[in-house]
Write a protein that holds these residues in place. Structure first.
Motif, mmCIF file in Angstrom:
data_model
loop_
_atom_site.group_PDB
_atom_site.id
_atom_site.type_symbol
_atom_site.label_atom_id
_atom_site.label_comp_id
_atom_site.label_asym_id
_atom_site.label_seq_id
_atom_site.Cartn_x
_atom_site.Cartn_y
_atom_site.Cartn_z
ATOM 1 N N GLU A 190 16.513 9.127 22.272
ATOM 2 C CA GLU A 190 17.175 8.100 23.080
ATOM 3 C C GLU A 190 16.655 8.158 24.521
ATOM 4 O OE1 GLU A 190 21.580 6.704 24.554
ATOM 5 O OE2 GLU A 190 21.405 8.476 23.269
ATOM 6 N N ASP A 191 16.213 7.033 25.028
ATOM 7 C CA ASP A 191 15.706 6.939 26.414
ATOM 8 C C ASP A 191 16.935 6.854 27.332
ATOM 9 O OD1 ASP A 191 14.227 6.482 28.683
ATOM 10 O OD2 ASP A 191 13.732 4.403 28.187
ATOM 11 N N ASP A 192 17.571 8.012 27.534
ATOM 12 C CA ASP A 192 18.938 8.001 28.061
ATOM 13 C C ASP A 192 19.061 8.289 29.556
ATOM 14 O OD1 ASP A 192 18.084 10.577 27.852
ATOM 15 O OD2 ASP A 192 19.808 11.341 26.740
ATOM 16 N N VAL A 193 17.930 8.461 30.242
ATOM 17 C CA VAL A 193 18.046 8.643 31.697
ATOM 18 C C VAL A 193 17.990 7.247 32.327
ATOM 19 C CG1 VAL A 193 17.056 9.713 33.760
ATOM 20 C CG2 VAL A 193 16.921 10.896 31.545
ATOM 21 N N PRO A 194 19.067 6.842 33.012
ATOM 22 C CA PRO A 194 19.082 5.462 33.536
ATOM 23 C C PRO A 194 17.943 5.214 34.520
ATOM 24 C CG PRO A 194 21.244 6.510 33.730
ATOM 25 C CD PRO A 194 20.283 7.588 33.331
ATOM 26 N N LYS A 195 17.489 3.984 34.540
ATOM 27 C CA LYS A 195 16.355 3.589 35.395
ATOM 28 C C LYS A 195 16.570 3.990 36.867
ATOM 29 C CE LYS A 195 12.684 0.863 36.147
ATOM 30 N NZ LYS A 195 11.408 1.502 36.003
ATOM 31 N N PRO A 196 17.757 3.718 37.453
ATOM 32 C CA PRO A 196 17.939 4.112 38.867
ATOM 33 C C PRO A 196 17.790 5.622 39.067
ATOM 34 C CG PRO A 196 19.693 2.639 38.155
ATOM 35 C CD PRO A 196 18.926 3.015 36.929
ATOM 36 N N GLU A 197 18.199 6.401 38.060
ATOM 37 C CA GLU A 197 18.083 7.859 38.170
ATOM 38 C C GLU A 197 16.606 8.277 38.089
ATOM 39 O OE1 GLU A 197 20.123 10.065 39.090
ATOM 40 O OE2 GLU A 197 18.910 11.852 38.639
ATOM 41 N N LYS A 198 15.841 7.612 37.214
ATOM 42 C CA LYS A 198 14.394 7.904 37.141
ATOM 43 C C LYS A 198 13.746 7.608 38.493
ATOM 44 C CE LYS A 198 13.759 6.818 32.229
ATOM 45 N NZ LYS A 198 13.398 5.766 31.284
ATOM 46 N N LYS A 199 14.146 6.478 39.061
ATOM 47 C CA LYS A 199 13.587 6.069 40.349
ATOM 48 C C LYS A 199 13.933 7.105 41.423
ATOM 49 C CE LYS A 199 13.387 1.823 42.902
ATOM 50 N NZ LYS A 199 14.037 0.595 43.237
ATOM 51 N N HIS A 200 15.176 7.557 41.378
ATOM 52 C CA HIS A 200 15.630 8.562 42.351
ATOM 53 C C HIS A 200 14.811 9.854 42.199
ATOM 54 C CE1 HIS A 200 18.185 11.268 44.590
ATOM 55 N NE2 HIS A 200 18.330 12.022 43.511
ATOM 56 N N ARG A 201 14.609 10.286 40.944
ATOM 57 C CA ARG A 201 13.856 11.536 40.713
ATOM 58 C C ARG A 201 12.412 11.386 41.196
ATOM 59 N NH1 ARG A 201 16.578 13.494 34.879
ATOM 60 N NH2 ARG A 201 18.681 13.479 35.745
ATOM 61 N N GLU A 202 11.848 10.223 40.961
ATOM 62 C CA GLU A 202 10.479 9.988 41.438
ATOM 63 C C GLU A 202 10.433 10.115 42.964
ATOM 64 O OE1 GLU A 202 8.743 6.234 40.279
ATOM 65 O OE2 GLU A 202 7.033 6.530 41.608
ATOM 66 N N LYS A 203 11.463 9.565 43.618
ATOM 67 C CA LYS A 203 11.479 9.597 45.087
ATOM 68 C C LYS A 203 11.656 11.026 45.604
ATOM 69 C CE LYS A 203 13.620 7.651 49.194
ATOM 70 N NZ LYS A 203 13.531 8.925 49.858
ATOM 71 N N VAL A 204 12.509 11.790 44.932
ATOM 72 C CA VAL A 204 12.729 13.181 45.363
ATOM 73 C C VAL A 204 11.393 13.940 45.346
ATOM 74 C CG1 VAL A 204 13.814 15.379 44.713
ATOM 75 C CG2 VAL A 204 15.145 13.255 44.641
ATOM 76 N N LEU A 205 10.643 13.770 44.265
ATOM 77 C CA LEU A 205 9.361 14.479 44.155
ATOM 78 C C LEU A 205 8.346 13.939 45.165
ATOM 79 C CD1 LEU A 205 8.931 14.862 40.281
ATOM 80 C CD2 LEU A 205 9.864 16.502 41.907
ATOM 81 N N THR A 206 8.357 12.615 45.340
ATOM 82 C CA THR A 206 7.404 12.021 46.288
ATOM 83 C C THR A 206 7.672 12.532 47.703
ATOM 84 O OG1 THR A 206 7.277 10.064 44.897
ATOM 85 C CG2 THR A 206 6.436 9.822 47.126
ATOM 86 N N ASP A 207 8.947 12.709 48.038
ATOM 87 C CA ASP A 207 9.286 13.210 49.381
ATOM 88 C C ASP A 207 8.767 14.638 49.580
ATOM 89 O OD1 ASP A 207 10.457 10.832 49.936
ATOM 90 O OD2 ASP A 207 12.534 11.517 49.728
ATOM 91 N N ILE A 208 8.894 15.464 48.544
ATOM 92 C CA ILE A 208 8.369 16.847 48.666
ATOM 93 C C ILE A 208 6.850 16.798 48.776
ATOM 94 C CG2 ILE A 208 8.191 19.128 47.564
ATOM 95 C CD1 ILE A 208 10.774 18.410 46.045
ATOM 96 N N LEU A 209 6.247 15.960 47.922
ATOM 97 C CA LEU A 209 4.787 15.833 47.928
ATOM 98 C C LEU A 209 4.286 15.399 49.307
ATOM 99 C CD1 LEU A 209 2.054 15.682 46.388
ATOM 100 C CD2 LEU A 209 2.603 13.290 45.896
ATOM 101 N N ALA A 210 5.002 14.449 49.918
ATOM 102 C CA ALA A 210 4.558 13.947 51.230
ATOM 103 C C ALA A 210 4.479 15.097 52.235
ATOM 104 C CB ALA A 210 5.505 12.857 51.719
ATOM 105 N N LYS A 211 5.415 16.028 52.128
ATOM 106 C CA LYS A 211 5.420 17.155 53.080
ATOM 107 C C LYS A 211 4.288 18.138 52.772
ATOM 108 C CE LYS A 211 10.335 17.062 54.048
ATOM 109 N NZ LYS A 211 11.470 17.246 53.204
ATOM 110 N N THR A 212 4.135 18.497 51.488
ATOM 111 C CA THR A 212 3.107 19.503 51.158
ATOM 112 C C THR A 212 1.707 18.918 51.357
ATOM 113 O OG1 THR A 212 3.236 18.933 48.793
ATOM 114 C CG2 THR A 212 4.568 20.785 49.542
ATOM 115 N N ALA A 213 1.556 17.638 51.015
ATOM 116 C CA ALA A 213 0.235 17.003 51.171
ATOM 117 C C ALA A 213 -0.130 16.926 52.653
ATOM 118 C CB ALA A 213 0.243 15.613 50.546
ATOM 119 N N LEU A 214 0.866 16.600 53.488
ATOM 120 C CA LEU A 214 0.591 16.517 54.933
ATOM 121 C C LEU A 214 0.160 17.883 55.466
ATOM 122 C CD1 LEU A 214 0.601 14.942 57.586
ATOM 123 C CD2 LEU A 214 3.014 15.526 57.855
#
Ligand code: SF4
Length: 411
Positions: A323-347
């Motif tokens: 079952e694809d049970d993680v709601p879309k807004p939650e997937k989006k949120h998780r993507e953003k959380v990781l992107t925010d960490i990435l932005a710091k480490t990449a910088l």
């Protein structure tokens, strides 16, 4: 892989006198190289073919589909495309098109033997294998590309040699899982041996490879970052998830601790190597706690770059039954959380280049700015007068850095 398929298709079509169209509207033959990894790619093809079939009511147009196509998609696509064929049968494309266009003249025998019409005059993708044996639960590649087949190394070396003779500056060895090159044939050499052979072909080029699987990354291959001097300081190693429970559900055959150890070994050999990864967020059943393991992985590994995708089921795969049970807004949120960490480490990584000189392979010039990639795959922009630098190694002094790119001046 799709890029390499497309280049071989271009060669095949040119051999029967087709010429490239500069826009989709100008084309009287459109070949789609499908990717089955994500449903969204398949959905886009459905959208496109509707428009093309409308166009066909007003003007001549032949539509062809190949690449990764699952059986159930194939049935649907066969009804709307003029021709659907397996990429392994590319050699027969002229004959197949002959039925549609009556223009085919020549048949080319073997997919790998087809010399592609390279899209760049200085960077080339050289396929070393097709297929995949790994059956990651979310991926359709093993179903549509079949099992691993390693291209004979003599053919690979011959293609690389020709490219280098023609002045190519960057060679990327390409496969779904390059680390298992040769495993299907006991008489074939191993991937580290292949890397060394290609490395020794010339003094003046860069060597890259994609994609690696962590379960097959050997110490011998890691050592090549020192032994093979043309191998650039860049490794793309897909993690997919930092949770061992999710990795198991993904059928990835490694745990996070193994992956982390690999990164430590690589960094011990090459401390400044840039590392990127692929991540899927919102895999079926991924709890917040499991996602936090991926967050921890990002904090520990400190990536230079990550390609983060929100899970979408690919029909025909094992994961599609979950079952694809993680709601879309939650997937989006998780993507953003990781992107925010990435932005710091990449910088932080990118700031290390400030005031330093790096070499880039210049690949385009736009509005007074020369762009290129460094060996560590950093995008670098340099303000400069137009000069004949495209396709050349250029030394740049880095003057500014953000998370996603470096800026510099001619050194
Ligand atoms: S390694 Fe996994 S994700 Fe990559 S092509 Fe093979 S099955 Fe797909």
């Amino acid at each position: 892989m799709n890029m390499s398929d497309a280049e071989r298709i271009a060669t095949t079509l040119e051999s029967i006198n087709y010429t490239p169209a500069s826009t989709e509207k100008e084309a009287d033959l459109i070949v789609v190289v499908s990717c089955s990894v994500r449903q969204s790619a398949i959905d886009r093809i459905h959208g496109k073919i509707r428009n093309w079939n409308l166009r066909k009511t007003k003007e001549p147009l032949v539509t062809v589909l190949t690449g990764c196509v699952l059986d159930e998609d194939r049935l649907a696509f066969k009804k709307v495309f003029d021709l659907v064929f397996d990429i392994e049968n590319l050699a027969q494309l002229p004959a197949m098109l002959a039925d549609k266009t009556a223009e085919a003249e020549k048949e080319i025998e073997n997919y790998f033997k087809i010399i592609p019409r390279y899209t760049s005059a200085f960077q080339a993708f050289v396929p070393i294998m097709t297929g995949c044996n790994n059956f990651c639960s979310y991926c359709a590649v093993p179903y549509v590309r079949g099992r691993e087949y390693s291209r004979p190394h003599t053919e690979i070396i011959a293609e690389v040699r020709t490219l280098l003779k023609n002045g190519y500056k960057e060679i990327t060895l390409l496969g779904q899982n390059v680390n298992s090159y040769g495993n299907d044939n006991p008489k074939e050499i191993t991937f580290p041996e292949l890397v060394q052979l290609v490395n020794d072909e010339s003094d003046d080029f860069w060597l890259r490879y994609i994609t690696s699987h962590p379960k097959d990354m050997s110490d011998e291959l890691i050592k090549k970052f020192i032994q093979a001097s043309k191998l650039t300081d860049y490794l793309h190693l897909p993690l997919q998830s930092g949770s061992n429970e999710i990795l198991k559900k993904m059928n990835r055959h490694y745990i996070y601790e193994h992956y982390k150890k690999l990164i430590e070994k690589v960094r011990a050999e090459k401390p400044d190597i840039a590392i990127s990864t692929d991540i899927i967020v919102g895999f079926p059943g991924e709890t917040n706690e499991q996602f936090m393991h991926t967050v921890r992985a990002f904090e520990e590994i400190k990536y230079d770059m990550a390609y983060i995708s929100q899970y979408s089921p690919r029909s025909g795969t094992a994961a599609a039954k979950l079952e694809d049970d993680v709601p879309k807004p939650e997937k989006k949120h998780r993507e953003k959380v990781l992107t925010d960490i990435l932005a710091k480490t990449a910088l932080k990584h990118n700031k290390k280049y400030l005031d330093k000189e790096v070499t880039i392979l210049a690949d385009r010039y736009q509005k007074g700015v020369l762009f290129g990639r460094s060996g560590s795959f950093k995008l670098v922009a340099v303000k400069t007068e137009p000069r004949d630098l495209i396709g050349k190694f250029v030394k740049v002094k880095i003057t500014d850095a953000n998370a996603w790119a470096l800026t510099g001046e001619m050194a």
